[in-house]
Scaffold this motif. Structure first.
Motif, PDB file in Angstrom:
ATOM      1  N   TYR A  59      32.570  41.356  72.982  1.00 29.44           N
ATOM      2  CA  TYR A  59      32.369  39.926  73.216  1.00 29.44           C
ATOM      3  C   TYR A  59      31.719  39.681  74.579  1.00 29.44           C
ATOM      4  O   TYR A  59      30.781  38.890  74.695  1.00 29.44           O
ATOM      5  N   SER A  60      32.225  40.360  75.604  1.00 33.92           N
ATOM      6  CA  SER A  60      31.686  40.174  76.953  1.00 33.92           C
ATOM      7  C   SER A  60      30.220  40.579  77.022  1.00 33.92           C
ATOM      8  O   SER A  60      29.410  39.908  77.659  1.00 33.92           O
ATOM      9  N   ALA A  61      29.874  41.680  76.359  1.00 36.28           N
ATOM     10  CA  ALA A  61      28.479  42.135  76.344  1.00 36.28           C
ATOM     11  C   ALA A  61      27.583  41.107  75.651  1.00 36.28           C
ATOM     12  O   ALA A  61      26.465  40.838  76.120  1.00 36.28           O
ATOM     13  N   CYS A  62      28.056  40.533  74.563  1.00 33.69           N
ATOM     14  CA  CYS A  62      27.271  39.508  73.856  1.00 33.69           C
ATOM     15  C   CYS A  62      27.078  38.274  74.725  1.00 33.69           C
ATOM     16  O   CYS A  62      25.966  37.732  74.806  1.00 33.69           O
ATOM     17  N   ILE A  63      28.135  37.850  75.379  1.00 33.36           N
ATOM     18  CA  ILE A  63      28.037  36.676  76.249  1.00 33.36           C
ATOM     19  C   ILE A  63      27.060  36.954  77.388  1.00 33.36           C
ATOM     20  O   ILE A  63      26.217  36.122  77.717  1.00 33.36           O
ATOM     21  N   SER A  64      27.142  38.147  77.971  1.00 32.19           N
ATOM     22  CA  SER A  64      26.220  38.513  79.053  1.00 32.19           C
ATOM     23  C   SER A  64      24.773  38.539  78.568  1.00 32.19           C
ATOM     24  O   SER A  64      23.856  38.119  79.286  1.00 32.19           O
ATOM     25  N   ALA A  65      24.554  39.034  77.360  1.00 36.46           N
ATOM     26  CA  ALA A  65      23.191  39.057  76.804  1.00 36.46           C
ATOM     27  C   ALA A  65      22.665  37.633  76.620  1.00 36.46           C
ATOM     28  O   ALA A  65      21.505  37.340  76.959  1.00 36.46           O
ATOM     29  N   PHE A  66      23.517  36.735  76.103  1.00 33.99           N
ATOM     30  CA  PHE A  66      23.091  35.344  75.939  1.00 33.99           C
ATOM     31  C   PHE A  66      22.850  34.690  77.303  1.00 33.99           C
ATOM     32  O   PHE A  66      21.933  33.889  77.462  1.00 33.99           O
ATOM     33  N   GLU A  67      23.679  35.043  78.278  1.00 33.28           N
ATOM     34  CA  GLU A  67      23.481  34.518  79.638  1.00 33.28           C
ATOM     35  C   GLU A  67      22.101  34.914  80.158  1.00 33.28           C
ATOM     36  O   GLU A  67      21.345  34.080  80.638  1.00 33.28           O
ATOM     37  N   LYS A  68      21.778  36.183  80.047  1.00 33.67           N
ATOM     38  CA  LYS A  68      20.487  36.670  80.542  1.00 33.67           C
ATOM     39  C   LYS A  68      19.310  36.041  79.782  1.00 33.67           C
ATOM     40  O   LYS A  68      18.231  35.870  80.346  1.00 33.67           O
ATOM     41  N   ALA A  69      19.529  35.692  78.540  1.00 31.16           N
ATOM     42  CA  ALA A  69      18.474  35.062  77.731  1.00 31.16           C
ATOM     43  C   ALA A  69      18.411  33.548  77.941  1.00 31.16           C
ATOM     44  O   ALA A  69      17.568  32.879  77.353  1.00 31.16           O
ATOM     45  N   GLY A  70      19.316  33.020  78.760  1.00 29.95           N
ATOM     46  CA  GLY A  70      19.314  31.579  79.003  1.00 29.95           C
ATOM     47  C   GLY A  70      19.848  30.763  77.843  1.00 29.95           C
ATOM     48  O   GLY A  70      19.497  29.595  77.700  1.00 29.95           O
ATOM     49  N   ARG A  71      20.689  31.363  77.033  1.00 28.27           N
ATOM     50  CA  ARG A  71      21.203  30.683  75.836  1.00 28.27           C
ATOM     51  C   ARG A  71      22.694  30.378  76.010  1.00 28.27           C
ATOM     52  O   ARG A  71      23.556  31.005  75.413  1.00 28.27           O
ATOM     53  N   TRP A  72      22.980  29.382  76.835  1.00 28.10           N
ATOM     54  CA  TRP A  72      24.355  29.062  77.175  1.00 28.10           C
ATOM     55  C   TRP A  72      25.159  28.565  75.971  1.00 28.10           C
ATOM     56  O   TRP A  72      26.361  28.820  75.880  1.00 28.10           O
ATOM     57  N   GLN A  73      24.519  27.862  75.036  1.00 27.84           N
ATOM     58  CA  GLN A  73      25.246  27.356  73.868  1.00 27.84           C
ATOM     59  C   GLN A  73      25.820  28.523  73.052  1.00 27.84           C
ATOM     60  O   GLN A  73      26.955  28.456  72.580  1.00 27.84           O
ATOM     61  N   GLU A  74      25.016  29.568  72.872  1.00 30.52           N
ATOM     62  CA  GLU A  74      25.481  30.726  72.116  1.00 30.52           C
ATOM     63  C   GLU A  74      26.593  31.451  72.860  1.00 30.52           C
ATOM     64  O   GLU A  74      27.540  31.942  72.257  1.00 30.52           O
ATOM     65  N   ALA A  75      26.474  31.517  74.190  1.00 28.86           N
ATOM     66  CA  ALA A  75      27.535  32.138  74.995  1.00 28.86           C
ATOM     67  C   ALA A  75      28.857  31.391  74.789  1.00 28.86           C
ATOM     68  O   ALA A  75      29.913  32.016  74.594  1.00 28.86           O
ATOM     69  N   LEU A  76      28.789  30.058  74.798  1.00 29.82           N
ATOM     70  CA  LEU A  76      30.003  29.258  74.548  1.00 29.82           C
ATOM     71  C   LEU A  76      30.549  29.513  73.145  1.00 29.82           C
ATOM     72  O   LEU A  76      31.757  29.594  72.942  1.00 29.82           O
ATOM     73  N   GLY A  77      29.637  29.628  72.172  1.00 27.64           N
ATOM     74  CA  GLY A  77      30.058  29.896  70.801  1.00 27.64           C
ATOM     75  C   GLY A  77      30.780  31.222  70.674  1.00 27.64           C
ATOM     76  O   GLY A  77      31.793  31.329  69.962  1.00 27.64           O
ATOM     77  N   ILE A  78      30.289  32.242  71.357  1.00 25.71           N
ATOM     78  CA  ILE A  78      30.945  33.552  71.326  1.00 25.71           C
ATOM     79  C   ILE A  78      32.318  33.471  71.986  1.00 25.71           C
ATOM     80  O   ILE A  78      33.296  34.048  71.495  1.00 25.71           O
ATOM     81  N   LEU A  79      32.414  32.746  73.097  1.00 29.37           N
ATOM     82  CA  LEU A  79      33.717  32.576  73.758  1.00 29.37           C
ATOM     83  C   LEU A  79      34.712  31.914  72.808  1.00 29.37           C
ATOM     84  O   LEU A  79      35.864  32.358  72.692  1.00 29.37           O
ATOM     85  N   GLU A  80      34.278  30.872  72.122  1.00 33.87           N
ATOM     86  CA  GLU A  80      35.164  30.183  71.179  1.00 33.87           C
ATOM     87  C   GLU A  80      35.546  31.090  70.016  1.00 33.87           C
ATOM     88  O   GLU A  80      36.697  31.091  69.571  1.00 33.87           O
ATOM     89  N   GLU A  81      34.586  31.849  69.516  1.00 33.81           N
ATOM     90  CA  GLU A  81      34.892  32.792  68.441  1.00 33.81           C
ATOM     91  C   GLU A  81      35.914  33.822  68.899  1.00 33.81           C
ATOM     92  O   GLU A  81      36.850  34.161  68.173  1.00 33.81           O
ATOM     93  N   MET A  82      35.746  34.296  70.109  1.00 37.02           N
ATOM     94  CA  MET A  82      36.688  35.280  70.648  1.00 37.02           C
ATOM     95  C   MET A  82      38.101  34.711  70.713  1.00 37.02           C
ATOM     96  O   MET A  82      39.063  35.376  70.332  1.00 37.02           O
ATOM     97  N   LYS A  83      38.223  33.486  71.178  1.00 35.86           N
ATOM     98  CA  LYS A  83      39.538  32.849  71.248  1.00 35.86           C
ATOM     99  C   LYS A  83      40.159  32.731  69.855  1.00 35.86           C
ATOM    100  O   LYS A  83      41.348  32.963  69.675  1.00 35.86           O
ATOM    101  N   ARG A  84      39.327  32.369  68.885  1.00 36.63           N
ATOM    102  CA  ARG A  84      39.801  32.169  67.509  1.00 36.63           C
ATOM    103  C   ARG A  84      40.219  33.481  66.848  1.00 36.63           C
ATOM    104  O   ARG A  84      41.218  33.532  66.141  1.00 36.63           O
ATOM    105  N   ARG A  85      39.432  34.527  67.058  1.00 38.99           N
ATOM    106  CA  ARG A  85      39.633  35.761  66.300  1.00 38.99           C
ATOM    107  C   ARG A  85      40.531  36.793  66.976  1.00 38.99           C
ATOM    108  O   ARG A  85      41.219  37.538  66.281  1.00 38.99           O
ATOM    109  N   SER A  86      40.472  36.867  68.297  1.00 39.16           N
ATOM    110  CA  SER A  86      41.181  37.986  68.917  1.00 39.16           C
ATOM    111  C   SER A  86      42.055  37.606  70.094  1.00 39.16           C
ATOM    112  O   SER A  86      42.525  38.473  70.815  1.00 39.16           O
ATOM    113  N   GLY A  87      42.257  36.342  70.304  1.00 39.89           N
ATOM    114  CA  GLY A  87      43.144  35.959  71.396  1.00 39.89           C
ATOM    115  C   GLY A  87      42.406  35.618  72.666  1.00 39.89           C
ATOM    116  O   GLY A  87      41.321  35.055  72.633  1.00 39.89           O
TER     117      GLY A  87
END
Length: 144
Positions: A14-42
């Motif tokens: 999850y952290s690697a995906c968020i970092s990749a979206f950060e570097k790509a300037g895609r903050w919405q996707e980074a937020l989506g991954i964070l929310e998915e992480m909270k939902r699926r794995s705590g």
């Protein structure tokens, strides 16, 4: 942006995906991954939250960055220098100099040792807002 791994993604994935979206300037996707992480794995860890704050900062989304800072504190995590540096930089990009100063005070209250990067971020925030007196005060407070 859902992840599909056999055993499910772990905090590092999850952290690697968020970092990749950060570097790509895609903050919405980074937020989506964070929310998915909270939902699926705590709970995300501090690295995951920091990467998401940084993604929001790079996207000029200071309100989202500060919302995530509050969320990590609600989860019982303690912000570190990276957390505050990214949040202050988010304030810089949108001219929120008062919030930047507040965050610097919070950093000091937690007895975190500030670094040159954090000071420069706040100085830049003050400069962009034409807050020269406050910038000079900050420079005076910093042992150069």
């Amino acid at each position: 942006a859902e992840l599909a791994l056999e055993d499910g993604p772990d905090v590092y994935t999850y952290s690697a995906c968020i970092s990749a979206f950060e570097k790509a300037g895609r903050w919405q996707e980074a937020l989506g991954i964070l929310e998915e992480m909270k939902r699926r794995s705590g709970l995300p860890n501090l690295v995951t939250f920091n990467a998401t704050i940084s993604a929001c900062q790079k996207g000029g989304e200071w309100e989202q960055a500060l919302f995530i800072l509050k969320a990590l504190q609600r989860e019982g995590l303690v912000p570190d220098l990276i957390t505050y540096g990214s949040a202050i930089s988010a304030c810089e990009s949108c001219g929120q100099w008062e919030l930047g100063c507040f965050l610097m005070m919070q950093l000091g209250k937690q007895r975190l040792q500030t670094d040159l990067i954090t000071y420069n971020a706040l100085l830049s925030t003050l400069e962009k807002a034409s807050r020269w007196a406050e910038a000079l005060d900050l420079l005076g407070a910093r042992e150069l």
